[in-house]
Design a protein around this motif. Structure first.
Motif, short mmCIF file in Angstrom:
data_model
loop_
_atom_site.label_atom_id
_atom_site.label_comp_id
_atom_site.label_asym_id
_atom_site.label_seq_id
_atom_site.Cartn_x
_atom_site.Cartn_y
_atom_site.Cartn_z
N ARG A 352 0.82 -1.22 0.00
CA ARG A 352 0.00 0.00 0.00
C ARG A 352 0.86 1.27 0.00
NH1 ARG A 352 -4.74 -0.42 4.37
NH2 ARG A 352 -5.13 1.68 3.51
N ALA A 353 2.03 1.21 0.58
CA ALA A 353 2.92 2.37 0.56
C ALA A 353 3.46 2.62 -0.85
CB ALA A 353 4.08 2.16 1.53
N LEU A 354 3.69 1.54 -1.59
CA LEU A 354 4.32 1.65 -2.90
C LEU A 354 3.33 1.76 -4.05
CD1 LEU A 354 6.84 1.68 -4.66
CD2 LEU A 354 6.96 -0.83 -4.45
N ARG A 355 2.21 1.06 -3.96
CA ARG A 355 1.25 1.06 -5.08
C ARG A 355 0.63 2.44 -5.23
NH1 ARG A 355 -2.60 -3.61 -4.45
NH2 ARG A 355 -1.15 -4.79 -5.75
N HIS A 356 0.54 2.91 -6.48
CA HIS A 356 0.08 4.27 -6.74
C HIS A 356 -1.44 4.34 -6.74
CE1 HIS A 356 0.68 8.19 -9.29
NE2 HIS A 356 -0.09 8.36 -8.24
N VAL A 357 -1.99 4.50 -5.56
CA VAL A 357 -3.43 4.72 -5.39
C VAL A 357 -3.58 6.01 -4.61
CG1 VAL A 357 -5.60 3.81 -4.48
CG2 VAL A 357 -3.88 2.23 -5.43
N GLU A 358 -3.94 7.08 -5.31
CA GLU A 358 -3.92 8.41 -4.71
C GLU A 358 -4.80 8.52 -3.46
OE1 GLU A 358 -2.20 11.14 -5.41
OE2 GLU A 358 -1.17 10.51 -7.23
N GLY A 359 -5.91 7.80 -3.43
CA GLY A 359 -6.81 7.92 -2.30
C GLY A 359 -6.43 7.10 -1.08
N ASP A 360 -5.39 6.30 -1.19
CA ASP A 360 -4.98 5.45 -0.08
C ASP A 360 -4.11 6.25 0.88
OD1 ASP A 360 -3.93 3.56 1.67
OD2 ASP A 360 -3.66 2.04 0.11
N PRO A 361 -4.52 6.39 2.14
CA PRO A 361 -3.73 7.18 3.09
C PRO A 361 -2.34 6.61 3.35
CG PRO A 361 -5.51 6.00 4.22
CD PRO A 361 -5.75 5.85 2.75
N GLN A 362 -2.13 5.33 3.04
CA GLN A 362 -0.81 4.73 3.25
C GLN A 362 0.12 4.89 2.04
OE1 GLN A 362 -0.45 0.90 5.17
NE2 GLN A 362 -2.48 1.07 6.10
N TYR A 363 -0.41 5.34 0.91
CA TYR A 363 0.43 5.55 -0.28
C TYR A 363 1.48 6.63 0.01
CZ TYR A 363 1.73 7.58 -4.81
OH TYR A 363 2.44 8.11 -5.86
N ASN A 364 2.73 6.35 -0.34
CA ASN A 364 3.84 7.26 -0.04
C ASN A 364 4.58 7.60 -1.34
OD1 ASN A 364 6.32 8.47 0.70
ND2 ASN A 364 6.29 7.45 2.69
N PRO A 365 4.27 8.74 -1.96
CA PRO A 365 4.91 9.10 -3.23
C PRO A 365 6.42 9.31 -3.12
CG PRO A 365 3.58 10.93 -2.42
CD PRO A 365 3.28 9.75 -1.55
N ASP A 366 6.90 9.68 -1.95
CA ASP A 366 8.34 9.88 -1.77
C ASP A 366 9.07 8.54 -1.77
OD1 ASP A 366 8.40 12.89 -1.25
OD2 ASP A 366 6.89 12.19 0.17
N LEU A 367 8.51 7.58 -1.07
CA LEU A 367 9.06 6.22 -1.10
C LEU A 367 9.00 5.66 -2.52
CD1 LEU A 367 8.52 3.25 1.27
CD2 LEU A 367 7.55 3.06 -1.03
N ARG A 368 7.90 5.92 -3.21
CA ARG A 368 7.74 5.40 -4.57
C ARG A 368 8.80 5.98 -5.51
NH1 ARG A 368 4.00 2.77 -7.82
NH2 ARG A 368 3.88 3.55 -9.96
N GLN A 369 9.07 7.26 -5.41
CA GLN A 369 10.08 7.86 -6.27
C GLN A 369 11.48 7.33 -5.97
OE1 GLN A 369 9.44 12.27 -7.39
NE2 GLN A 369 8.24 12.00 -5.51
N LEU A 370 11.78 7.16 -4.68
CA LEU A 370 13.09 6.61 -4.32
C LEU A 370 13.27 5.21 -4.88
CD1 LEU A 370 15.80 6.72 -2.86
CD2 LEU A 370 14.61 5.93 -0.78
N LEU A 371 12.25 4.38 -4.72
CA LEU A 371 12.36 3.02 -5.26
C LEU A 371 12.37 3.01 -6.78
CD1 LEU A 371 10.19 1.02 -2.70
CD2 LEU A 371 12.65 0.80 -3.10
N HIS A 372 11.70 3.99 -7.39
CA HIS A 372 11.72 4.08 -8.86
C HIS A 372 13.15 4.19 -9.37
CE1 HIS A 372 11.24 5.57 -12.93
NE2 HIS A 372 9.96 5.29 -12.89
N VAL A 373 13.95 5.03 -8.74
CA VAL A 373 15.35 5.20 -9.18
C VAL A 373 16.27 4.17 -8.53
CG1 VAL A 373 14.99 7.65 -9.62
CG2 VAL A 373 15.91 6.94 -7.40
N GLY A 374 15.70 3.31 -7.69
CA GLY A 374 16.51 2.33 -6.97
C GLY A 374 16.71 1.01 -7.67
N PHE A 375 16.38 0.95 -8.98
CA PHE A 375 16.54 -0.35 -9.67
C PHE A 375 18.00 -0.79 -9.73
CE2 PHE A 375 16.99 2.80 -13.00
CZ PHE A 375 17.95 2.30 -13.85
N LYS A 376 18.91 0.17 -9.53
CA LYS A 376 20.33 -0.17 -9.51
C LYS A 376 20.64 -1.14 -8.37
CE LYS A 376 24.85 2.15 -9.66
NZ LYS A 376 25.52 3.47 -9.64
N VAL A 377 19.89 -1.02 -7.27
CA VAL A 377 20.07 -1.93 -6.13
C VAL A 377 19.74 -3.35 -6.54
CG1 VAL A 377 19.22 -2.53 -3.83
CG2 VAL A 377 19.60 -0.12 -4.44
N ALA A 378 18.61 -3.53 -7.23
CA ALA A 378 18.22 -4.86 -7.69
C ALA A 378 19.21 -5.39 -8.72
CB ALA A 378 16.82 -4.82 -8.28
#
Length: 415
Positions: A352-378
């Motif tokens: 819920r923190a990562l999935r992009h559902v704007e109405g979800d209070p647990q959605y975290n766009p900052d976490l999502r952006q960090l993980l978006h650029v974090g594919f280098k880790v994987a």
């Protein structure tokens, strides 16, 4: 080679989701929308992951064969330039000519003067069907615009000719990308750019201008939606006018480099396409790498533990990961949970923190952006990450397909 009316540029960083992505296009066709898949992967992404464009092509071809796809599809040499194009020539049939860095570079004064002299039609009042107010352009504006963009157009021509020389033919789709720059191009500037493209006899089929507002990676559009719609409609009208005026390819269309998930502008895009009959190329549609992480988190167990490890490493190396993408992310670090907090999350909390559902209070766009650029880790995990994808293929693929079809294709083409 002709690019059909509607196309989606789809990234697949680890070359494991082509079937899941293609399934979304099959579902679109069944629902009445013909969408051409265009798989894109940039040179930077290949270097980070340690892959080759030929591997991307191989994965695409396997998916097409296994799912029985008989319609057009493409492999995009994404954001290439004269330094990077060669490795893409053989496996690709779509070339995004990235000339954003050449915008504003000094051009030869004589060439600028000759351009202005060649195009008296660009001066005065220009009435374009579909645009309420005529453009009123004078010589100074045309000259200034040529000074800003002529070098970029000439660079695009140089890249195009280099690809043709290596490929041995012009049987591919070419796009000019000008979106990764500071200032948006106005419709009058776009008209002058298109005149310059016609002068170079560049048979581009899509063009990606920069629009107003922010197109941050993996999150919604930030800006004035009404202003975006106005620009989008005026750009469509400008392209149609330029096609007739300058003999550009009849199927030339706008390309929106969305950075994915620009949900608030999807309805204006869909309405504009319906009203005008225009086509569009939307790239990138759906953030596949994040859907892989969501799938792993949803699977639980070792897969969830790996997803948490990816976050911990991304958090620890945030500055390094974010630097190459500084113009297309906007992360408020104070909103990022600590790795210790994330390690205590359930599968549902991570999803819920990562999935992009704007109405979800647990959605975290900052976490999502960090993980978006974090594919280098994987990528650094190597086979550990790939093995996890393969072990949890069903849940990962379901997330990839559902995201692309339900959150993107439906709202862009079926709403």
């Amino acid at each position: 080679m002709q690019l059909p009316k509607f196309s989606l540029g789809m990234g697949d960083r680890f070359a494991h989701q082509a079937k899941a992505q293609l399934q979304a296009c099959i579902m679109a066709a069944e629902a009445g929308a013909d969408i051409t898949p265009v798989w894109n992967k940039s040179n930077r992404e290949h270097l980070i992951i340690g892959s080759e464009p030929s591997q991307t092509r191989a994965a695409i071809d396997v998916a097409v064969k296994e799912l029985g796809w008989t319609k057009p599809y493409f492999a995009d040499a994404d954001h290439i330039n004269l330094k990077t194009y060669e490795r893409f020539v053989a496996p690709c049939d779509f070339f995004t000519l990235d000339v954003a860095d050449n915008i504003g570079q000094k051009s030869d004064e004589n060439e600028i003067a000759q351009f202005v002299e060649r195009h008296p039609e660009l001066m005065g009042e220009i009435t374009i069907p579909g645009i309420e107010k005529p453009f009123s352009l004078d010589k100074a504006f045309v000259e200034k615009t040529a000074k800003t963009f002529l070098a970029a157009v000439q660079e695009a021509a140089a890249i195009y000719k280099a690809v043709v020389a290596k490929k041995g033919s012009e049987d591919f789709v070419a796009e000019i990308s000008m979106d990764e720059t500071d200032n948006p191009q106005t419709p009058p500037e776009l008209l002058i750019i298109l005149a310059a493209i016609a002068d170079e006899k560049l048979p581009i089929q899509t063009i990606a201008p920069k629009f107003t507002g922010r197109f941050n990676k993996g999150v919604d559009y930030v800006g004035n939606v009404a202003q975006f719609e106005k620009e989008f409609r005026e750009d469509i009208a400008t392209i149609a006018y330029a096609v007739k005026t300058y003999g550009l390819p009849a199927n030339l269309k706008l390309s929106v480099h969305s950075g994915s998930d620009k949900f608030s502008i999807y309805e204006p895009i869909r309405k504009s396409l319906k009203d005008t009959g225009a086509g569009v190329h939307v790239k990138t549609a759906g953030t596949t790498w994040l859907e892989e992480l969501i799938g792993l988190a949803e699977a639980g167990g070792d897969a969830l533990a790996l997803a948490k490890e990816v976050y911990a490493e991304a958090f620890a190396h945030a500055e390094e990961l974010c630097a190459p993408y500084s113009t297309v992310i906007d992360i408020k670090t104070e909103n990022l949970p600590t790795p210790e907090t994330v390690n205590g999350w359930t599968s549902e909390q991570y999803v819920r923190a990562l999935r992009h559902v704007e109405g979800d209070p647990q959605y975290n766009p900052d976490l999502r952006q960090l993980l978006h650029v974090g594919f280098k880790v994987a990528a650094k995990m190597g086979n550990r990450y790939i093995d996890a994808l393969e072990a949890n293929e069903e849940v990962v693929a379901r997330n990839v397909t559902t995201n692309l079809f339900d959150r993107h294709i439906k709202h862009l083409f079926l709403g």
